[in-house]
Design a protein around this motif. Structure first.
Motif, PDB file in Angstrom:
ATOM      1  N   GLU A   1      25.770  40.315 -42.687  1.00 27.57           N
ATOM      2  CA  GLU A   1      27.300  40.716 -43.287  1.00 27.57           C
ATOM      3  C   GLU A   1      27.540  41.680 -43.424  1.00 27.57           C
ATOM      4  OE1 GLU A   1      30.226  40.343 -45.586  1.00 27.57           O
ATOM      5  OE2 GLU A   1      28.780  38.847 -45.012  1.00 27.57           O
TER       6      GLU A   1
ATOM      7  N   TYR B   1      36.367  45.024 -47.232  1.00 27.69           N
ATOM      8  CA  TYR B   1      35.419  44.286 -46.336  1.00 27.69           C
ATOM      9  C   TYR B   1      34.776  42.881 -46.937  1.00 27.69           C
ATOM     10  CZ  TYR B   1      34.725  49.373 -44.983  1.00 27.69           C
ATOM     11  OH  TYR B   1      34.999  50.548 -43.626  1.00 27.69           O
ATOM     12  N   GLU B   2      34.923  42.749 -47.946  1.00 27.88           N
ATOM     13  CA  GLU B   2      34.128  41.829 -48.751  1.00 27.88           C
ATOM     14  C   GLU B   2      35.047  40.125 -49.255  1.00 27.88           C
ATOM     15  OE1 GLU B   2      33.431  43.037 -52.987  1.00 27.88           O
ATOM     16  OE2 GLU B   2      31.777  44.408 -52.105  1.00 27.88           O
TER      17      GLU B   2
ATOM     18  N   ALA C   1      31.437  42.439 -42.810  1.00 24.07           N
ATOM     19  CA  ALA C   1      32.377  43.394 -42.799  1.00 24.07           C
ATOM     20  C   ALA C   1      33.252  44.071 -42.568  1.00 24.07           C
ATOM     21  CB  ALA C   1      31.549  43.743 -44.308  1.00 24.07           C
TER      22      ALA C   1
ATOM     23  N   LYS D   1      37.943  43.542 -42.390  1.00 19.91           N
ATOM     24  CA  LYS D   1      38.242  44.747 -42.199  1.00 19.91           C
ATOM     25  C   LYS D   1      39.442  45.215 -40.807  1.00 19.91           C
ATOM     26  CE  LYS D   1      39.140  48.931 -45.201  1.00 19.91           C
ATOM     27  NZ  LYS D   1      39.476  49.656 -43.936  1.00 19.91           N
TER      28      LYS D   1
END
Length: 223
Positions: free
Chosen positions: A193, A19-20, A197, A201
């Motif tokens: 964000e 995700y990040e 994210a 992903k």
């Protein structure tokens, strides 16, 4: 691997990393890419003109305008969309009328138009869409295939509505999706964000405008 114990901590850490910081691995080829500019229209971008104004979209508009110019110079087609009242609203999902997004009496005075400072050219495709996703009940898929494009760069507003839905629809149709991290904007910037994210992903290669421009540059000019 066989015999590996996938603990809760391990799978959570793996998901968080994706995700990040996850990155899709496909190549962005300018000759196979199109730039989608989603809904940079008066009611979202013109300051104070409607209750649907997205201030963050107004702020990022010059950055997106630069990416439009870079794309043109690289031979990348620029396609524009508008969220509009097509077919008297009869082609719009009926549930929209019951959602908080529609809780205002404001109505646009005429057909939607691209915000003039974005500099859309009359020889560039303009698609008027009835719902969030740019592929829903529009010719966008046919246009892209006729152009020979299998990669789309999604930009515009709102990040977590029309842009995010368009990215997901493109992914499901087999396109490679690039999503502009700082050339998309939404009405509550704390939502930016979290949407990036999820896309990062599972749906798209999330890049900044500078990173997109670098990938559209001729090979000899790339870092």
């Amino acid at each position: 691997m066989a015999g590996t114990a996938y603990t809760e901590e391990w799978v959570t850490a793996r998901a968080r990393e994706a995700y990040e910081r996850g990155r899709a691995s496909f190549e962005v080829r300018p000759d196979r890419t199109a730039l989608l500019v989603v809904d940079m229209q008066d009611e979202f971008v013109r300051p104070g003109w409607s209750p649907f104004w997205v201030p963050a979209a107004t702020r990022m508009a010059p950055r997106l305008r630069r990416l439009v110019e870079v794309s043109r110079a690289a031979g990348v087609p620029v396609l524009w969309t508008l969220f509009d009242d097509t077919h008297f609203g009869l082609d719009r999902p009926k549930a929209l009328a019951h959602l908080p997004h529609a809780d205002t009496d404001w109505r646009r005075p005429g057909p939607s138009e691209v915000w003039p400072p974005m500099g859309r050219r009359p020889d560039e495709v303009l698609i008027r869409k009835p719902s969030y996703g740019a592929f829903h009940d529009t010719p966008l898929d046919t246009v892209l295939r006729n152009l020979g494009r299998d990669t789309v760069v999604v930009t515009g507003t709102l990040t977590n509505y029309c842009c995010g839905t368009t990215a997901r629809q493109a992914y499901e149709r087999g396109y490679q999706v690039v999503f502009g991290a700082d050339v998309t904007a939404t009405d509550d910037e704390t939502r930016q964000e979290p949407e990036l994210a999820v896309l990062r992903k599972g749906f798209a290669l999330v890049l900044t405008a500078d990173e997109i421009e670098a990938r559209l540059a001729p090979p000899a000019a790339r870092p």
